[in-house]
Design an enzyme around this catalytic site. Structure first.
Site, PDB file in Angstrom:
ATOM      1  N   GLU A  76      -2.899   6.840   7.880  1.00  0.00           N
ATOM      2  CA  GLU A  76      -3.656   7.811   7.096  1.00  0.00           C
ATOM      3  C   GLU A  76      -4.590   8.599   8.005  1.00  0.00           C
ATOM      4  O   GLU A  76      -5.045   8.084   9.029  1.00  0.00           O
ATOM      5  CB  GLU A  76      -4.493   7.110   6.015  1.00  0.00           C
ATOM      6  CG  GLU A  76      -3.683   6.514   4.891  1.00  0.00           C
ATOM      7  CD  GLU A  76      -4.580   5.865   3.848  1.00  0.00           C
ATOM      8  OE1 GLU A  76      -5.765   5.638   4.144  1.00  0.00           O
ATOM      9  OE2 GLU A  76      -4.089   5.576   2.746  1.00  0.00           O
TER      10      GLU A  76
ATOM     11  N   ARG B 145      -7.027  -8.003  -8.736  1.00  0.00           N
ATOM     12  CA  ARG B 145      -7.785  -9.253  -8.878  1.00  0.00           C
ATOM     13  C   ARG B 145      -9.241  -8.907  -9.094  1.00  0.00           C
ATOM     14  O   ARG B 145      -9.634  -7.747  -9.101  1.00  0.00           O
ATOM     15  CB  ARG B 145      -7.651 -10.092  -7.607  1.00  0.00           C
ATOM     16  CG  ARG B 145      -8.038  -9.306  -6.355  1.00  0.00           C
ATOM     17  CD  ARG B 145      -8.098 -10.164  -5.123  1.00  0.00           C
ATOM     18  NE  ARG B 145      -8.159  -9.387  -3.895  1.00  0.00           N
ATOM     19  CZ  ARG B 145      -9.247  -8.830  -3.398  1.00  0.00           C
ATOM     20  NH1 ARG B 145     -10.389  -8.918  -4.051  1.00  0.00           N
ATOM     21  NH2 ARG B 145      -9.214  -8.151  -2.266  1.00  0.00           N
TER      22      ARG B 145
ATOM     23  N   LYS C 266       0.827  -1.205   0.000  1.00  0.00           N
ATOM     24  CA  LYS C 266       0.000   0.000   0.000  1.00  0.00           C
ATOM     25  C   LYS C 266       0.862   1.257   0.000  1.00  0.00           C
ATOM     26  O   LYS C 266       0.540   2.253  -0.648  1.00  0.00           O
ATOM     27  CB  LYS C 266      -0.929  -0.008   1.209  1.00  0.00           C
ATOM     28  CG  LYS C 266      -2.073  -1.006   1.114  1.00  0.00           C
ATOM     29  CD  LYS C 266      -2.977  -0.890   2.326  1.00  0.00           C
ATOM     30  CE  LYS C 266      -4.244  -1.726   2.183  1.00  0.00           C
ATOM     31  NZ  LYS C 266      -3.997  -3.154   2.083  1.00  0.00           N
TER      32      LYS C 266
ATOM     33  N   HIS D 156     -14.518  -3.234   9.016  1.00  0.00           N
ATOM     34  CA  HIS D 156     -13.829  -2.871   7.778  1.00  0.00           C
ATOM     35  C   HIS D 156     -14.049  -3.898   6.671  1.00  0.00           C
ATOM     36  O   HIS D 156     -13.312  -3.915   5.687  1.00  0.00           O
ATOM     37  CB  HIS D 156     -12.331  -2.660   8.011  1.00  0.00           C
ATOM     38  CG  HIS D 156     -12.021  -1.690   9.099  1.00  0.00           C
ATOM     39  ND1 HIS D 156     -12.390  -0.367   9.051  1.00  0.00           N
ATOM     40  CD2 HIS D 156     -11.404  -1.857  10.306  1.00  0.00           C
ATOM     41  CE1 HIS D 156     -12.002   0.244  10.155  1.00  0.00           C
ATOM     42  NE2 HIS D 156     -11.411  -0.644  10.934  1.00  0.00           N
TER      43      HIS D 156
END
Length: 663
Positions: A200, A292, A116, A235
């Protein structure tokens, strides 16, 4: 086109890929573990190869065994599905080295988007908007703490190599950061073999909107529009829909173009999903790219009329994209509900067990068109085990607009009947019917914000459900469906002029008595919780019942498992146990017992014997279904014996430790 492909996955996605392969006359090879020897995906494929033990690490994650299975069966290509090895650079490279086509992006693209942190740096250079944060290589805990303090709370911790909601923590204040970081790194290392994290800024009331992209080997790239995946718990997505509600044409186009730019930045090939986080005012920021197919790809198929797995196969075989951007259109609205074996009322803990009864809405599985679609990798009689994801099925509906799709989803959920374990079907129904969701008030905190309403006691009549259970019991015991009541064989003469029979049922949450009263003239009456009504019933099919209570007609389904009657009525489910012997008290469970909420492994013991703890103090951490579950003290007290160590496997309901309550 390929002659034969190997599907390096299991469950629903393996069945989904096999369905398209069959339609294209492409042979399919399944791989399976010990636990999946009799699984549905093994049956629907043309061939099957055993690759190891029940745990994923012993089977579906064994790269060399899967590549060897492809070579031995003559498969020309491997479809990785999603999860497991689908975004694994080493697996894609192993396929390449073996001369087998990997039905996915190039190794370089997986590498670029696999981290990420690295992906965000790459997106920044490609002018794709990013959320403020820290994505650096230095993982020193004190530095990460300083970066979080600099960004400003709340912040989100994310496993750099993660996905699927694993290794993610929201930190509200600085003093909570260290504990959250340790937990996040522990879960990241367990799930992905890499404990690196990024930080973040956590946006308040954000939406989760993603864009489906496709690229071929000839330099063409398109976006197949957007999906809203904001409704989440832990999440992980619960409901998804396409197109994302409330987006302007300008925003939709800008997101699509940004997603294509992201794909081009890594020379992408195949199907991919670019995920964005969006503020309530329409600003969007890049989150990650999943290299994917996504779990929610059916909603895109339903609104575009395209088979995305077919596109994957054609692109991997070297063909150009079937359509250009100008030729792609959206038709109507689609919604997907993920039906899981889990208990929403217990924090969505996964549930294991055998699917004793499984009835889904009438639909053609994996159909690209139509109004209702069911994608599932299990059948009645199959077991949901602790080894894999507990998803039972994906229920997808299509309507001419969102309002029509919502109504269709509500009806379809009401037709779902599952017995043998806990499910989230009723919870999904509540979300779909809720005002916030139906009005398009979407953000990732919807479930938490409306918790009280979504978890309120059911308003569906328990009395009517009990009446249906009574009808099923009387039918089973030789009742009206067989031409007589079980008491009609007895004389109707009674000294008091009539007779009655008590039928005692015990519900999961309380005891309730049900009495059927037969009058002298043969009229049947039902006395229920102080109310009396004329009673009659009919039975059609295996589980369908219609009950007449005075002038009211009640219709539902009842599945009988021994002396337990599972009633499905008006979208709700009830379980009543017939007490055919004299009622007796069961063993009451000690409220303070600290037991395992499900089968799993102990990964951390946070206290020592003899320690004094306060109510709510974390005592032990278990891992099950790839998720962490913290066991907390139900009351203040002193720790007695600790019964399990780190690394021990624990059975469902096993006592973990002894807590001596404070005097």
């Amino acid at each position: 086109m390929f002659n034969k492909i190997l599907i390096a996955n299991r469950g629903e996605i393996a069945c989904r890929v096999a369905a398209t392969a069959k339609r294209l006359n492409v042979g399919s090879v399944a791989v399976y573990s010990d636990a999946d020897a009799k699984a549905k995906h093994v049956d629907v494929c043309d061939e099957a190869v055993h690759v190891g033990g029940s745990a994923a690490a012993e089977s579906y994650l064994r790269i060399e065994r899967i590549v060897d299975a492809a070579k031995k069966t003559g498969a020309q290509a491997v479809h990785p599905g999603y999860g497991f090895l689908s975004e694994n650079e080493a697996f894609a490279n192993a396929c390449k080295q073996a001369g087998i086509t990997f039905i996915g992006p190039p190794v370089e693209a997986i590498r670029a988007m696999g981290s990420k942190a690295a992906a965000k740096a790459l997106m920044q250079s490609a002018s794709v908007p990013l959320v403020p944060g820290y994505h650096g290589d230095d993982q020193d805990a004190s530095l990460l703490q300083r970066e979080a303090d600099r960004i400003g709370y709340p912040v989100m911790l994310k496993a750099s190599a993660g996905g699927g909601g694993k290794g993610m923590r929201v930190v509200e204040k600085s003093e909570d950061f260290a504990a959250a970081l340790a937990s996040c790194k522990r879960e990241a290392a367990s799930s992905f073999g890499n404990d690196r994290v990024l930080i973040e800024k956590y946006l308040l009331r954000p939406r989760h909107v993603e864009v489906q992209v496709f690229a071929d080997k000839h330099g063409h790239a398109v976006y197949l529009f957007d999906r809203d995946c904001s409704v989440q718990r832990r999440h992980q997505k619960v409901l998804e829909e396409a197109p994302a509600p409330g987006l302007s044409d300008e925003t939709r186009r800008a997101m699509g173009e940004a997603a294509v730019a992201a794909a081009r930045a890594v020379n992408y090939v195949g199907a991919g999903t670019v995920e964005f986080i969006m503020t309530q005012d329409g600003q969007f920021y890049f989150m990650e790219m999943n290299t994917r197919l996504q779990v929610e790809h059916p909603v895109t198929e339903m609104v575009t009329g395209l088979d995305l797995v077919e596109w994957q196969l054609r692109v991997a075989a070297g063909e150009p994209l079937p359509l250009t951007q100008d030729q792609l259109k959206v038709h109507g609205h689609a919604i997907e509900a993920r039906i899981y074996a889990e208990n929403p009322s217990r924090g969505f803990l996964p549930s294991t067990g055998t699917l004793k009864h499984l009835r889904m809405p009438h639909a053609v599985q994996f159909a690209i068109d139509g109004d209702v679609r069911v994608d599932s990798g299990v059948r009645q009689g199959d077991a949901i085990t602790p080894y894999y994801d507990p998803m039972i099925a994906k229920l997808i509906v299509h309507g001419r607009d969102r309002r029509n799709a919502l109504a269709r989803m509500s009806r379809a959920l009401a037709e779902c009947e599952i017995v043998g374990l806990h499910t989230n079907v009723e919870f999904l129904q509540r979300i779909v019917k809720s005002e916030p969701f139906s009005s398009g008030e979407l953000d990732t905190g919807l479930i938490e914000r409306h918790h009280d309403a979504l978890f309120a006691p059911s308003t569906v009549s328990r009395n009517k459900a009990l009446a249906l259970a009574c009808a099923a019991l009387l039918t089973r015991e030789g009742g009206e469906a067989h031409g007589q009541s079980p008491w009609d064989a007895l004389s109707h003469w009674r000294m008091a002029g009539g007779y009655s029979q008590d039928l005692n049922f015990r519900a999961t949450d309380n005891d309730e008595a049900l009495k059927v009263v037969f009058t002298k003239n043969g009229e049947k009456r039902l006395q229920l919780n102080g109310e009396s009504a004329r009673f009659g019933w009919s039975h059609s099919g295996e589980t369908s019942y219609a009950v007449q209570l005075d002038d009211a007609l009640i219709k539902g389904h009842v599945f009988t498992d021994g002396d337990i009657f599972h009633v499905f009525y008006e979208g709700a489910s009830f379980a009543f146990e017939w007490q055919n012997l004299m009622a007796h008290a069961g063993d009451a469970e000690h409220e303070g017992r600290l037991t395992a909420p499900m089968p799993g492994k102990v990964i951390a013991v946070l206290v020592q014997a003899g320690a004094t703890v306060e109510k709510g103090a974390p005592l032990m951490v278990m891992e099950a279904m790839k998720m962490e579950h913290t066991i907390v003290a139900p009351s203040a007290g002193k720790i007695g014996e600790i019964l399990f160590d780190v690394g021990d496997q624990v059975a469902d309901g096993a006592q973990l430790l002894i807590l001596e309550a404070s005097a």
